[in-house]
Design a protein around this motif. Structure first.
Motif, PDB file in Angstrom:
ATOM      1  N   GLN A 106       0.858  -1.174   0.000  1.00 34.94           N
ATOM      2  CA  GLN A 106       0.000   0.000   0.000  1.00 34.94           C
ATOM      3  C   GLN A 106       0.904   1.235   0.000  1.00 34.94           C
ATOM      4  OE1 GLN A 106      -3.985  -0.370   2.149  1.00 34.94           O
ATOM      5  NE2 GLN A 106      -2.640  -1.566   3.493  1.00 34.94           N
ATOM      6  N   ALA A 107       0.369   2.344  -0.485  1.00 33.95           N
ATOM      7  CA  ALA A 107       1.197   3.542  -0.595  1.00 33.95           C
ATOM      8  C   ALA A 107       0.413   4.787  -0.252  1.00 33.95           C
ATOM      9  CB  ALA A 107       1.767   3.667  -2.009  1.00 33.95           C
ATOM     10  N   VAL A 108       1.100   5.716   0.395  1.00 30.61           N
ATOM     11  CA  VAL A 108       0.586   7.059   0.635  1.00 30.61           C
ATOM     12  C   VAL A 108       1.507   8.039  -0.068  1.00 30.61           C
ATOM     13  CG1 VAL A 108       0.101   8.849   2.339  1.00 30.61           C
ATOM     14  CG2 VAL A 108      -0.466   6.467   2.847  1.00 30.61           C
ATOM     15  N   TRP A 109       0.924   8.877  -0.888  1.00 26.27           N
ATOM     16  CA  TRP A 109       1.680   9.893  -1.628  1.00 26.27           C
ATOM     17  C   TRP A 109       1.628  11.196  -0.867  1.00 26.27           C
ATOM     18  CZ3 TRP A 109      -0.584  13.192  -6.046  1.00 26.27           C
ATOM     19  CH2 TRP A 109       0.433  13.949  -6.666  1.00 26.27           C
ATOM     20  N   ILE A 110       2.780  11.779  -0.576  1.00 29.66           N
ATOM     21  CA  ILE A 110       2.846  13.103   0.047  1.00 29.66           C
ATOM     22  C   ILE A 110       2.902  14.143  -1.066  1.00 29.66           C
ATOM     23  CG2 ILE A 110       4.145  14.652   1.547  1.00 29.66           C
ATOM     24  CD1 ILE A 110       5.070  12.319   3.130  1.00 29.66           C
ATOM     25  N   ASN A 111       1.860  14.940  -1.153  1.00 35.92           N
ATOM     26  CA  ASN A 111       1.714  15.929  -2.231  1.00 35.92           C
ATOM     27  C   ASN A 111       1.559  17.302  -1.595  1.00 35.92           C
ATOM     28  OD1 ASN A 111       1.100  17.367  -4.532  1.00 35.92           O
ATOM     29  ND2 ASN A 111      -0.972  16.544  -4.728  1.00 35.92           N
ATOM     30  N   ARG A 112       2.682  17.923  -1.269  1.00 31.49           N
ATOM     31  CA  ARG A 112       2.654  19.190  -0.533  1.00 31.49           C
ATOM     32  C   ARG A 112       2.146  20.361  -1.365  1.00 31.49           C
ATOM     33  NH1 ARG A 112       7.011  16.556   1.533  1.00 31.49           N
ATOM     34  NH2 ARG A 112       6.929  16.241   3.797  1.00 31.49           N
ATOM     35  N   THR A 113       2.257  20.274  -2.654  1.00 36.56           N
ATOM     36  CA  THR A 113       1.881  21.412  -3.509  1.00 36.56           C
ATOM     37  C   THR A 113       0.447  21.341  -4.001  1.00 36.56           C
ATOM     38  OG1 THR A 113       2.701  20.295  -5.498  1.00 36.56           O
ATOM     39  CG2 THR A 113       4.270  21.654  -4.267  1.00 36.56           C
ATOM     40  N   GLY A 114      -0.233  20.237  -3.752  1.00 32.68           N
ATOM     41  CA  GLY A 114      -1.619  20.116  -4.200  1.00 32.68           C
ATOM     42  C   GLY A 114      -1.765  19.913  -5.694  1.00 32.68           C
ATOM     43  N   LYS A 115      -0.708  19.457  -6.356  1.00 32.09           N
ATOM     44  CA  LYS A 115      -0.781  19.258  -7.804  1.00 32.09           C
ATOM     45  C   LYS A 115      -1.636  18.021  -8.109  1.00 32.09           C
ATOM     46  CE  LYS A 115       3.543  16.615  -7.867  1.00 32.09           C
ATOM     47  NZ  LYS A 115       4.948  16.602  -8.311  1.00 32.09           N
ATOM     48  N   PRO A 116      -2.242  17.974  -9.288  1.00 33.38           N
ATOM     49  CA  PRO A 116      -3.007  16.777  -9.663  1.00 33.38           C
ATOM     50  C   PRO A 116      -2.074  15.574  -9.784  1.00 33.38           C
ATOM     51  CG  PRO A 116      -3.481  18.628 -11.133  1.00 33.38           C
ATOM     52  CD  PRO A 116      -2.286  19.021 -10.327  1.00 33.38           C
ATOM     53  N   TRP A 117      -2.650  14.388  -9.643  1.00 37.14           N
ATOM     54  CA  TRP A 117      -1.875  13.170  -9.859  1.00 37.14           C
ATOM     55  C   TRP A 117      -1.264  13.226 -11.264  1.00 37.14           C
ATOM     56  CZ3 TRP A 117       0.515   9.401  -7.577  1.00 37.14           C
ATOM     57  CH2 TRP A 117       0.810   8.215  -8.255  1.00 37.14           C
ATOM     58  N   PRO A 118       0.067  13.144 -11.398  1.00 37.32           N
ATOM     59  CA  PRO A 118       0.705  13.432 -12.685  1.00 37.32           C
ATOM     60  C   PRO A 118       0.821  12.257 -13.635  1.00 37.32           C
ATOM     61  CG  PRO A 118       2.367  13.104 -11.007  1.00 37.32           C
ATOM     62  CD  PRO A 118       1.041  12.975 -10.308  1.00 37.32           C
ATOM     63  N   LEU A 119       0.419  11.077 -13.202  1.00 35.36           N
ATOM     64  CA  LEU A 119       0.620   9.884 -14.014  1.00 35.36           C
ATOM     65  C   LEU A 119      -0.712   9.272 -14.407  1.00 35.36           C
ATOM     66  CD1 LEU A 119       3.488   8.403 -11.818  1.00 35.36           C
ATOM     67  CD2 LEU A 119       3.727   9.825 -13.858  1.00 35.36           C
ATOM     68  N   ASP A 120      -0.667   8.132 -15.095  1.00 34.16           N
ATOM     69  CA  ASP A 120      -1.919   7.465 -15.454  1.00 34.16           C
ATOM     70  C   ASP A 120      -2.498   6.748 -14.231  1.00 34.16           C
ATOM     71  OD1 ASP A 120      -0.576   5.005 -15.125  1.00 34.16           O
ATOM     72  OD2 ASP A 120      -0.011   4.931 -17.221  1.00 34.16           O
ATOM     73  N   ASP A 121      -3.583   6.035 -14.441  1.00 29.24           N
ATOM     74  CA  ASP A 121      -4.276   5.410 -13.317  1.00 29.24           C
ATOM     75  C   ASP A 121      -3.738   4.034 -12.955  1.00 29.24           C
ATOM     76  OD1 ASP A 121      -5.843   7.599 -13.083  1.00 29.24           O
ATOM     77  OD2 ASP A 121      -7.622   6.744 -14.027  1.00 29.24           O
ATOM     78  N   THR A 122      -2.551   3.704 -13.462  1.00 24.37           N
ATOM     79  CA  THR A 122      -1.919   2.445 -13.112  1.00 24.37           C
ATOM     80  C   THR A 122      -1.244   2.579 -11.746  1.00 24.37           C
ATOM     81  OG1 THR A 122      -1.468   2.003 -15.438  1.00 24.37           O
ATOM     82  CG2 THR A 122      -0.243   0.703 -13.821  1.00 24.37           C
ATOM     83  N   HIS A 123      -1.574   1.697 -10.842  1.00 24.42           N
ATOM     84  CA  HIS A 123      -0.940   1.662  -9.524  1.00 24.42           C
ATOM     85  C   HIS A 123      -1.090   2.991  -8.777  1.00 24.42           C
ATOM     86  CE1 HIS A 123       0.542  -2.158 -10.770  1.00 24.42           C
ATOM     87  NE2 HIS A 123       1.435  -1.689 -11.616  1.00 24.42           N
ATOM     88  N   LEU A 124      -2.306   3.408  -8.601  1.00 24.03           N
ATOM     89  CA  LEU A 124      -2.581   4.638  -7.844  1.00 24.03           C
ATOM     90  C   LEU A 124      -2.260   4.449  -6.369  1.00 24.03           C
ATOM     91  CD1 LEU A 124      -6.022   5.621  -9.394  1.00 24.03           C
ATOM     92  CD2 LEU A 124      -3.881   6.888  -9.652  1.00 24.03           C
ATOM     93  N   PRO A 125      -1.869   5.538  -5.683  1.00 19.97           N
ATOM     94  CA  PRO A 125      -1.675   5.434  -4.235  1.00 19.97           C
ATOM     95  C   PRO A 125      -3.010   5.218  -3.527  1.00 19.97           C
ATOM     96  CG  PRO A 125      -1.570   7.717  -4.939  1.00 19.97           C
ATOM     97  CD  PRO A 125      -1.630   6.896  -6.199  1.00 19.97           C
ATOM     98  N   HIS A 126      -2.935   4.654  -2.339  1.00 23.72           N
ATOM     99  CA  HIS A 126      -4.145   4.367  -1.578  1.00 23.72           C
ATOM    100  C   HIS A 126      -4.668   5.609  -0.860  1.00 23.72           C
ATOM    101  CE1 HIS A 126      -2.357   0.469  -2.366  1.00 23.72           C
ATOM    102  NE2 HIS A 126      -3.514  -0.087  -2.078  1.00 23.72           N
ATOM    103  N   ALA A 127      -3.807   6.584  -0.652  1.00 27.34           N
ATOM    104  CA  ALA A 127      -4.223   7.860  -0.056  1.00 27.34           C
ATOM    105  C   ALA A 127      -3.178   8.908  -0.388  1.00 27.34           C
ATOM    106  CB  ALA A 127      -4.386   7.742   1.461  1.00 27.34           C
ATOM    107  N   THR A 128      -3.596  10.158  -0.317  1.00 22.78           N
ATOM    108  CA  THR A 128      -2.703  11.294  -0.532  1.00 22.78           C
ATOM    109  C   THR A 128      -2.815  12.234   0.655  1.00 22.78           C
ATOM    110  OG1 THR A 128      -2.951  11.156  -2.943  1.00 22.78           O
ATOM    111  CG2 THR A 128      -2.170  13.245  -2.041  1.00 22.78           C
TER     112      THR A 128
END
Length: 245
Positions: free
Chosen positions: A208-230
């Motif tokens: 499982q993965a949590v993505w830390i996105n401090r800048t609030g940018k949209p998810w930059p990649l395709d929908d393959t292997h999305l993180p479980h939370a941001t």
């Protein structure tokens, strides 16, 4: 702030988490101010030890060209930032006509300053919060040393690309981190700031993965292997246990 990206996002199941792996650079501290200080320390040392090399590296375009040449000449070192830095110093000394044996000492100067990081203001409290819940393993492509930095007490182990031989997002280094934690990959929650190397890499490895996105940018990649939370900061990690369970 916590988000669960879109309807395709897998559900985060904290009940099966038995260990947490953490990226270091740009996850626990901003890396580029640290690298800039380390490069300044190296240039200051070179000014008195190898002034022609210092003058060469003072030109950004030249410094970048030397680094690019080393990367191209040594693809086998792509996982080892320490070796690439050392060889870049050696190449600069050679280009300036100065003693290439100084590369080892120059790298030591750089490396010592590279360990002087400025932790994000919520990093220590987050490490304390997470470490009482699950074993933590540092998992990094960089060359930061958690013992030298002073946070080693929070971690059960550290797995680096430099020592392991491959870098994220290669699944093998994630599996090695799970083994270091003493758990199966599906029992690991990986946390990091890089969408591809951390989030996608961990999910592809069965974590499982949590993505830390401090800048609030949209998810930059395709929908393959999305993180479980941001989450937008480190405090959001501990908040997950209050909002998801």
């Amino acid at each position: 702030m916590i988000s669960h990206a879109n309807t395709c996002t897998p559900l985060l199941d904290l009940s099966r988490v038995r260990a947490i792996t953490l990226d270091l650079d740009d996850t626990l501290w901003p890396v580029w101010p640290t690298i800039e200080r380390a490069e300044q320390a190296l240039r200051a040392w070179l000014l008195t030890t190898a002034p022609a090399t210092a003058a060469l590296l003072a030109v950004p375009e030249t410094a970048r060209a030397i680094r690019a040449g080393v990367v191209a000449a040594h693809p086998q070192l792509s996982h080892d930032l320490s070796a690439l830095r050392r060889e870049s110093i050696r190449a600069a000394l050679h280009a300036a006509g100065e003693d290439t044996a100084l590369a080892e000492r120059g790298y030591e100067v750089f490396f010592a300053e590279r360990q002087r990081v400025d932790l994000y203001e919520d990093a220590l409290e987050t490490l304390e919060c997470l470490a009482v819940r699950h074993p933590l393993v540092a998992l990094s492509n960089g060359n930061a040393d958690i013992q030298l930095i002073g946070i080693g007490q929070y971690f059960r182990a550290s797995v680096s690309a430099r020592e392991f031989g491959v870098a994220k997002p290669d699944a093998r280094i994630f599996l090695a981190a799970a083994e270091a934690a003493g758990v199966a990959p599906h029992e690991v929650l990986h946390v990091g700031d890089d969408a591809a190397m951390d989030a996608q890499g961990a999910v592809a490895a069965g974590m499982q993965a949590v993505w830390i996105n401090r800048t609030g940018k949209p998810w930059p990649l395709d929908d393959t292997h999305l993180p479980h939370a941001t989450v937008t900061d480190l405090r959001g990690l501990c908040a997950l246990w209050n909002t998801v369970l």
